[in-house]
Design an enzyme around this catalytic site. Structure first.
Site, PDB file in Angstrom:
ATOM      1  CG  HIS A  21     -23.536  30.116 -14.613  1.00 17.47           C
ATOM      2  ND1 HIS A  21     -24.569  30.558 -15.405  1.00 17.47           N
ATOM      3  CD2 HIS A  21     -23.254  31.148 -13.763  1.00 17.47           C
ATOM      4  CE1 HIS A  21     -24.884  31.798 -15.056  1.00 17.47           C
ATOM      5  NE2 HIS A  21     -24.118  32.173 -14.051  1.00 17.47           N
ATOM      6  CG  ASP A  32     -28.055  34.149 -10.057  1.00 13.18           C
ATOM      7  OD1 ASP A  32     -27.394  33.936  -9.035  1.00 13.18           O
ATOM      8  OD2 ASP A  32     -27.596  34.719 -11.076  1.00 13.18           O
ATOM      9  CG  HIS A  35     -25.666  35.916 -13.953  1.00 11.04           C
ATOM     10  ND1 HIS A  35     -25.300  36.201 -12.649  1.00 11.04           N
ATOM     11  CD2 HIS A  35     -25.019  36.807 -14.741  1.00 11.04           C
ATOM     12  CE1 HIS A  35     -24.439  37.221 -12.654  1.00 11.04           C
ATOM     13  NE2 HIS A  35     -24.265  37.612 -13.906  1.00 11.04           N
ATOM     14  CG  ASP A  47     -26.665  37.452  -9.038  1.00  7.83           C
ATOM     15  OD1 ASP A  47     -27.859  37.098  -9.022  1.00  7.83           O
ATOM     16  OD2 ASP A  47     -25.764  36.794  -9.592  1.00  7.83           O
TER      17      ASP A  47
HETATM   18 ZN    ZN Z   1     -25.689  35.241 -10.823  1.00 11.98          ZN
END
Ligand code: ZN
Length: 309
Positions: free
Chosen positions: A125, A162, A164, A246
């Site tokens: 991120h 991931d 995200h 995740d």
């Molecule tokens: Zn994540």
């Protein structure tokens, strides 16, 4: 050739405070799982600290200075509600990025076939000029930039499974024809980027969005029909993985339904891509994963698969 594991005890000293999902126990359970006798032949190395020069290939110098200056001498500081700083954060973040640089050196230097970096804080991120979402420096991007600057590696593909979207990694890649970013992620979800319409300036970004509750069939279909063909067209000289776990069904943060078997499967697919185009060279980097048991088992399964590549 062997698989290398890069980590460092300093990565445990990034203290995010009570109840934070991105906690030091994550790395403890990963390292403990990799102590199993199945990993007897895993070659372990201490991660060095990333240098300013290595970080500044991705992050502007003023931002690097501001981030390191924001690390508190005691107590906690924060970049945003999720992104916490403690006295140990600076060294942990430098080890996390430095691990990927060292892994790139080892793999591109022919010392190892592939490598896994068990590090925190995570990185995907982190924008070039903004730390966010538990991430300080963009570890995988720093590694990719290092590969290109020092190893005659022209084309680098970063695949991110991931749960995200790796907004920072996409920013790093999207305007450079010799970089590819491919992501499977739950949609909609934090950080809100990664729509299928975001394709990069050169068609070098592939966002495969998965609806909440999607599981193995949807995930494998996206990898097989979107990411693998795009990777074969891109022909990377080096494959890098943002390995977040995740998207596992047990994860409290993500809402997807994957299991260890899916992580083994995608790792195998990426090994095949690396074998076709990149002399087998893979550098994989830990990102998210917040259920400790699922994280430990999934990371172990991923690394075991890399070891038999
Ligand atoms: Zn994540």
């Amino acid at each position: 050739m062997n698989t290398l594991l890069f980590s460092h005890p300093d990565c445990l000293d990034h203290d995010t405070g009570y109840g934070h999902p991105e906690c030091a126990d994550r790395l403890r359970v990963v390292l403990s799982a990799l102590e199993d006798e199945a990993f007897m032949f895993l070659d372990r190395r201490d991660a060095p600290l990333a240098t300013r020069e290595q970080l500044e290939r991705v992050h502007p110098p003023g931002h690097v200075t501001a981030l390191l200056d924001a690390v508190p001498a005691d107590g906690h500081g924060s970049i945003d509600a999720d992104t916490v700083l403690s006295p140990g954060t600076g060294k942990a973040a430098l080890r996390a990025a430095g691990a990927v640089v060292a892994a790139v050196d080892a793999v591109c230097g022919g010392e190892a076939r592939n490598a896994f970096c068990a590090v925190r804080p995570p990185g995907h991120h982190a924008e070039p000029d903004q730390a966010m979402g538990f991430c300080l420096f963009n570890n995988v991007a720093v590694g990719a930039a290092h590969a290109r600057a020092t190893h005659h590696v022209r084309r680098v593909a970063i695949i991110d499974f991931d749960v995200h979207h790796g907004n920072g990694t996409q920013t790093f890649c999207e305007q450079d024809a010799d970089l590819f970013y491919g992501s499977t992620h739950q949609w909609p979800l934090y950080p809100g980027t990664g729509s299928v319409k975001e394709k990069g300036v050169y068609g070098n970004v592939v966002n495969a969005c998965l609806p909440p509750m999607a599981g193995s069939p949807e995930f494998r279909h996206a990898i097989q029909t979107q990411l693998v063909p795009a990777l074969d067209a891109f022909k990377p000289d080096l494959v890098m993985i943002s390995a977040g776990f995740d998207a596992h069904m047990r994860d409290p943060v993500g809402g997807l339904d994957l299991t260890e078997d899916d992580f083994v499967w995608v790792t195998q697919k990426l090994i095949e891509v690396a074998d076709r185009h990149a002399k087998g060279r893979i550098v994989s980097v830990l990102e998210g994963g917040y259920d400790l048991r699922a994280l430990a088992n999934s990371t172990a399964a991923h690394v075991k698969t890399l070891m038999v590549a």
